[in-house]
Design an enzyme around this catalytic site. Structure first.
Site, PDB file in Angstrom:
ATOM      1  N   LYS A 280     -81.046 -29.902  16.354  1.00  0.00           N
ATOM      2  CA  LYS A 280     -82.493 -29.780  16.228  1.00  0.00           C
ATOM      3  C   LYS A 280     -83.033 -29.300  17.571  1.00  0.00           C
ATOM      4  CE  LYS A 280     -85.703 -31.037  13.108  1.00  0.00           C
ATOM      5  NZ  LYS A 280     -85.656 -30.940  11.648  1.00  0.00           N
TER       6      LYS A 280
ATOM      7  N   GLY B 250     -99.359 -37.047   0.220  1.00  0.00           N
ATOM      8  CA  GLY B 250     -99.216 -35.732   0.849  1.00  0.00           C
ATOM      9  C   GLY B 250     -99.267 -34.619  -0.181  1.00  0.00           C
TER      10      GLY B 250
ATOM     11  N   GLY C 291     -99.108 -31.456   0.387  1.00  0.00           N
ATOM     12  CA  GLY C 291     -98.665 -30.255   1.105  1.00  0.00           C
ATOM     13  C   GLY C 291     -97.726 -29.433   0.245  1.00  0.00           C
TER      14      GLY C 291
ATOM     15  N   VAL D  49     -94.435 -29.540  -0.263  1.00  0.00           N
ATOM     16  CA  VAL D  49     -93.487 -30.295  -1.097  1.00  0.00           C
ATOM     17  C   VAL D  49     -94.248 -31.104  -2.148  1.00  0.00           C
ATOM     18  CG1 VAL D  49     -91.674 -32.044  -1.124  1.00  0.00           C
ATOM     19  CG2 VAL D  49     -91.781 -30.424   0.766  1.00  0.00           C
TER      20      VAL D  49
END
Ligand code: NAD
Length: 366
Positions: free
Chosen positions: A91, A191, A193, A195
């Site tokens: 990452k 959420g 968003g 997804v």
């Protein structure tokens, strides 16, 4: 400001942190002309090159950025191992404000740092990044995924992630209720968003009763216009709803001491990374409360599966087929957790470690 963790930031030095969880390599990147300050962490490359997104976030301190990148890179090792991918975990974080600090030059310079790792780390999008930044990184390195479709990339991974979460949720329902049919089940999604939106579609199609919340009313209104049967709720009351399934698809650390007193669901299954505020504490606490927790890094792997297919020559259907296997893996992990009497996150960790250790024992290393 730690984005996905409520853990206190420690002042441990870098090598001590690396030793704790066997990180292979940490690269600090600084470039005065572009203002780039980044950290790339490679956790484990036993199964293959470390693939994981780059997060751009205005970390208050370097220690916070380091803690985030080390924790996230380790998480990617487990996620890819469980998804059956031939990828390791890595990452990157860029310290900066994604709304004001982005320049082409900064991302090209960052691409050069990624390239200097000779393919041991492959980057992609994460919080604060978009396909546009991937295009600039691609000018300097081929070790990047998540490119736009018109460039031969796989585009937005969110629909694939949502499909995997839906599969994991169904497997959890089968384990908890004896049937994976979600018709009539009450599901709260936190959420609205990328997804969350796609997940609403799957659940409404199956006849679930969906409760949706977000801090941005305009996002809620747009999804309500598309799916009029859903119920909108305000962000704070989502923890008090009388629902069967709670699906965190916004932030991490929402399963904590406070919310566990309030949650009435029997399943937690969502896309957000690091949902358990403290894995060992809250992973055990959900189990003791009789809630079946589908580990986030197991069921939200659709995005990384999509990226992996981009590297092989993108095929959306193949990515979806592999994502569908999250259903069987989830059943297997939840069964192992019940058989061994251990929290589900731990059963998932053990399964990932088993695969990595067996490949490592055979002498493979990327
Ligand atoms: P997104 O940024 O599109 O959506 C997140 C939504 O959460 C936003 O609409 C935001 O307004 C809302 N939100 C923020 N704080 C909230 C709060 N307190 N209460 C309610 N809503 C709140 O992100 P996304 O791509 O949909 O991803 C959702 C989560 O899943 C993230 O945690 C992400 O890290 C994780 N994830 C995403 C993918 C992917 O492929 N997109 C893959 C793996 C994991």
């Amino acid at each position: 400001m730690a984005l996905t963790s409520s853990l206190p930031v420690t002042d441990e030095l870098v090598l001590a942190r690396m030793e704790k969880h066997d990180h292979e390599e940490v690269l600090f990147c600084f470039d005065r002309p572009t203002g780039l300050r980044a950290i790339i962490a490679i956790h484990d490359t036993t199964l293959g090159p470390a693939l994981g997104g780059t997060r751009m976030w205005p970390y208050a301190t370097e220690a916070e950025a380091l803690q985030d990148v080390m924790r996230l890179s380790r998480g990617m090792t487990y996620k890819s191992a469980l998804a059956g991918l031939d990828l390791g975990g890595g990452k990157a974080v860029i310290i900066g404000d994604a709304r004001t600090d982005k320049t082409e030059a900064m991302f090209r310079r960052f691409g050069q740092f990624v390239d200097s790792l000779n393919g041991r780390y492959i980057t992609a999008e994460d919080v604060g990044m978009s396909t546009m930044e991937m295009v600039n990184i691609r000018k300097e390195t081929t070790n990047v995924a998540g490119l736009p479709e018109e460039m031969g990339g796989s585009g937005d991974p969110s629909p694939v992630t949502a499909y995997g979460v839906y599969m994991g949720m169904k497997a959890a329902a089968r384990t908890a209720y004896g049937s994976d049919d979600l018709k009539g089940r009450k599901v709260s999604i936190q959420g609205a968003g990328n997804v969350g939106h796609a997940l609403v579609g799957h659940l409404v199609q199956e006849g679930a009763q969906v409760y949706l919340t977000d801090i941005h009313p305009e996002k809620l209104a747009a999804i309500k216009a598309e799916f009029p049967t859903i119920t909108l709720v305000d962000p704070e009351s989502v923890y008090d709803l009388d629902v069967d399934i709670y699906s965190p698809c916004a932030l991490g650390a929402t399963v904590n001491d406070d919310t566990l007193k309030r949650l009435k669901c029997s399943i937690i299954a969502g896309a957000a990374n690091n949902q358990l505020a403290r894995e060992e504490v809250h992973g055990k606490a959900v189990m003791e409360k009789g809630i079946l927790y589908a580990p986030d890094f197991l069921i939200n792997a659709g995005g990384i599966i999509n990226c992996a297919w981009e590297r092989k020559g993108y095929n959306r259907q193949a990515a979806l087929n592999q994502t569908k296997a999250i259903y069987d893996t989830t059943l297997r992990i939840l069964k192992a957790s019940a058989d061994k009497g251990i929290p589900t996150y731990l059963a998932a960790n053990q399964a990932a470690e088993e695969r990595i250790n067996s490949v490592r024992a055979a002498g493979f290393r990327y």
